[in-house]
Design a protein around this motif. Structure first.
Motif, PDB file in Angstrom:
ATOM      1  N   GLU A  33       0.809  -1.212   0.000  1.00 21.25           N
ATOM      2  CA  GLU A  33       0.000   0.000   0.000  1.00 21.25           C
ATOM      3  C   GLU A  33       0.848   1.269   0.000  1.00 21.25           C
ATOM      4  OE1 GLU A  33      -1.071  -2.817   1.516  1.00 21.25           O
ATOM      5  OE2 GLU A  33      -2.740  -2.968   0.117  1.00 21.25           O
ATOM      6  N   GLU A  36       0.941   3.686  -3.080  1.00 26.28           N
ATOM      7  CA  GLU A  36      -0.083   4.688  -3.367  1.00 26.28           C
ATOM      8  C   GLU A  36       0.349   6.087  -2.945  1.00 26.28           C
ATOM      9  OE1 GLU A  36      -3.423   2.989  -1.402  1.00 26.28           O
ATOM     10  OE2 GLU A  36      -3.722   1.489  -2.969  1.00 26.28           O
ATOM     11  N   GLU A  37       1.394   6.190  -2.134  1.00 26.84           N
ATOM     12  CA  GLU A  37       1.875   7.490  -1.672  1.00 26.84           C
ATOM     13  C   GLU A  37       2.750   8.200  -2.709  1.00 26.84           C
ATOM     14  OE1 GLU A  37       3.845   6.878   2.053  1.00 26.84           O
ATOM     15  OE2 GLU A  37       2.141   5.791   2.888  1.00 26.84           O
ATOM     16  N   PHE A  41       1.824   7.359  -9.078  1.00 29.79           N
ATOM     17  CA  PHE A  41       0.623   6.529  -9.054  1.00 29.79           C
ATOM     18  C   PHE A  41      -0.638   7.326  -8.745  1.00 29.79           C
ATOM     19  CE2 PHE A  41       3.949   3.364  -7.858  1.00 29.79           C
ATOM     20  CZ  PHE A  41       3.927   2.684  -9.059  1.00 29.79           C
ATOM     21  N   ARG A  50      -7.846   4.666 -12.348  1.00 22.30           N
ATOM     22  CA  ARG A  50      -7.126   3.407 -12.530  1.00 22.30           C
ATOM     23  C   ARG A  50      -8.107   2.242 -12.549  1.00 22.30           C
ATOM     24  NH1 ARG A  50      -4.312   4.372  -7.526  1.00 22.30           N
ATOM     25  NH2 ARG A  50      -2.983   6.114  -7.904  1.00 22.30           N
ATOM     26  N   GLU A  53      -5.066  -1.151  -8.943  1.00 19.83           N
ATOM     27  CA  GLU A  53      -4.272  -0.386  -7.986  1.00 19.83           C
ATOM     28  C   GLU A  53      -2.808  -0.835  -8.028  1.00 19.83           C
ATOM     29  OE1 GLU A  53      -5.404   2.237  -6.207  1.00 19.83           O
ATOM     30  OE2 GLU A  53      -7.256   1.960  -7.312  1.00 19.83           O
TER      31      GLU A  53
END
Length: 103
Positions: A33, A36-37, A41, A50, A53
């Motif tokens: 995860e 995602e930072e 992305f 998107r 993910e």
């Protein structure tokens, strides 16, 4: 405890046996995860969303690279395997474009 003692522990040996033979079993213990930072992305400025993910795509690429599968088309073919795409967390197999954009 020394590293030599740790290497001889049955649970550590079991973990490495699984790690070297099956990547998909590891995915339930690894978290991606953090991807995602990263700005790369983030959703596109045009508003395109998107389909998949980054964590799922990263799992897919790790699985493919572990099995010496490289390139957009071979990776996309491997990720069409039902067991693989379900284990990587996809709702459906990614398209070649999604694989290409992620890479």
């Amino acid at each position: 405890m020394s590293s030599a003692t740790l290497q001889d522990a049955p649970s550590v040996e079991t973990f490495f046996n699984v790690a070297e033979t099956e990547t998909l079993a590891l995915f339930e213990h690894l978290s991606f995860e953090f991807l995602e930072e990263f700005d790369v992305f983030a959703p596109a400025e045009t508003g395109r969303t998107r389909d998949h993910e980054p964590p799922e795509l990263m799992r897919g690429f790790l699985h493919c690279y572990y099995h010496d599968i490289y390139g957009i088309r071979p990776v996309e073919r491997e990720l069409r395997n039902t067991v693989v795409w379900l284990s990587c967390g996809f709702d459906r197999p990614p398209s070649r474009d999604a694989v290409d954009r992620f890479l």
